[in-house]
Motif scaffolding. Structure first.
Motif, PDB file in Angstrom:
ATOM      1  N   ARG A  14      -6.706   1.756   3.588  1.00 19.11           N
ATOM      2  CA  ARG A  14      -7.463   2.516   2.594  1.00 19.11           C
ATOM      3  C   ARG A  14      -6.553   3.569   1.983  1.00 19.11           C
ATOM      4  O   ARG A  14      -5.961   4.382   2.684  1.00 19.11           O
ATOM      5  N   LEU A  15      -6.455   3.533   0.649  1.00 24.41           N
ATOM      6  CA  LEU A  15      -5.716   4.534  -0.112  1.00 24.41           C
ATOM      7  C   LEU A  15      -6.729   5.362  -0.882  1.00 24.41           C
ATOM      8  O   LEU A  15      -7.491   4.819  -1.690  1.00 24.41           O
TER       9      LEU A  15
ATOM     10  N   LYS B 141      -3.391   9.345  -0.861  1.00 25.50           N
ATOM     11  CA  LYS B 141      -2.969   9.327   0.539  1.00 25.50           C
ATOM     12  C   LYS B 141      -3.583   8.131   1.249  1.00 25.50           C
ATOM     13  O   LYS B 141      -4.779   7.868   1.121  1.00 25.50           O
ATOM     14  N   ILE B 142      -2.752   7.432   2.002  1.00 24.22           N
ATOM     15  CA  ILE B 142      -3.260   6.362   2.864  1.00 24.22           C
ATOM     16  C   ILE B 142      -3.948   7.024   4.048  1.00 24.22           C
ATOM     17  O   ILE B 142      -3.337   7.823   4.761  1.00 24.22           O
TER      18      ILE B 142
ATOM     19  N   TYR C 262       1.865   1.654  -3.574  1.00 22.87           N
ATOM     20  CA  TYR C 262       0.778   2.213  -4.378  1.00 22.87           C
ATOM     21  C   TYR C 262       0.559   3.696  -4.070  1.00 22.87           C
ATOM     22  O   TYR C 262       0.274   4.486  -4.969  1.00 22.87           O
ATOM     23  N   GLU C 263       0.699   4.076  -2.812  1.00 20.81           N
ATOM     24  CA  GLU C 263       0.560   5.491  -2.457  1.00 20.81           C
ATOM     25  C   GLU C 263       1.616   6.318  -3.194  1.00 20.81           C
ATOM     26  O   GLU C 263       1.306   7.357  -3.787  1.00 20.81           O
TER      27      GLU C 263
ATOM     28  N   MET D  42       0.818  -1.216   0.000  1.00 20.35           N
ATOM     29  CA  MET D  42       0.000   0.000   0.000  1.00 20.35           C
ATOM     30  C   MET D  42       0.851   1.264   0.000  1.00 20.35           C
ATOM     31  O   MET D  42       0.493   2.250  -0.642  1.00 20.35           O
ATOM     32  N   TYR D  43       1.994   1.255   0.691  1.00 21.75           N
ATOM     33  CA  TYR D  43       2.885   2.418   0.623  1.00 21.75           C
ATOM     34  C   TYR D  43       3.475   2.551  -0.781  1.00 21.75           C
ATOM     35  O   TYR D  43       3.674   3.656  -1.279  1.00 21.75           O
TER      36      TYR D  43
END
Length: 140
Positions: free
Chosen positions: A56-57, A28-29, A21-22, A18-19
């Motif tokens: 959640r992003l 923003k996550i 993808y952010e 997820m980081y």
């Protein structure tokens, strides 16, 4: 009308993915909750407490991407039967995102023109997530 939101499942590397993808997709996550941080913390097996229960992003265009780690007692089988599609207004932006997502992953179809977009490519990123990236959709 509700908009479908992808909910990705990972095998213990949700936080890292997820980081990534952010950083790659922008946005923003807004949630990154482990089992130990959740309201269910007392019910979590100790070996699962560090795993991400929900992330959640929020993407720049208002879209969202949800994710979590698969519970350890359920065999993780990867992402199957779905490809995530991103559409960009320019071929340059589409190519930039394609290349960033492809780093460490596998390109399954290089960026090229298609009858539905000026540019299009397919890849599986380093986390096993399949993507279709379109640049400048065409009327069909």
């Amino acid at each position: 009308m509700p908009h479908p939101i992808a909910y990705l499942s990972f095998n213990g590397n949700c936080k890292e993915a997820m980081y990534f993808y952010e950083q790659t997709l922008g946005g923003k996550i807004t949630v990154m909750m482990s089992g130990a941080e959740s309201p269910m913390a007392a019910m979590m097996p100790p070996e699962s407490a560090h795993r991400i229960l929900h992330a959640r992003l929020e993407l720049p265009d208002g879209g969202m991407l949800y994710a979590g780690d698969c519970p350890q007692h359920i065999p993780y089988e990867g992402i199957k039967g779905v490809t995530f599609c991103l559409n960009y207004d320019t071929t340059e932006e589409a190519t930039r995102i394609f290349n960033a997502l492809a780093e460490g992953g596998k390109i399954t179809m290089p960026v090229q023109p298609a009858f539905w977009a000026k540019s299009w490519g397919m890849l599986e990123d380093k986390y096993g997530t399949p993507w279709n990236i379109n640049g400048v959709l065409l009327p069909i």
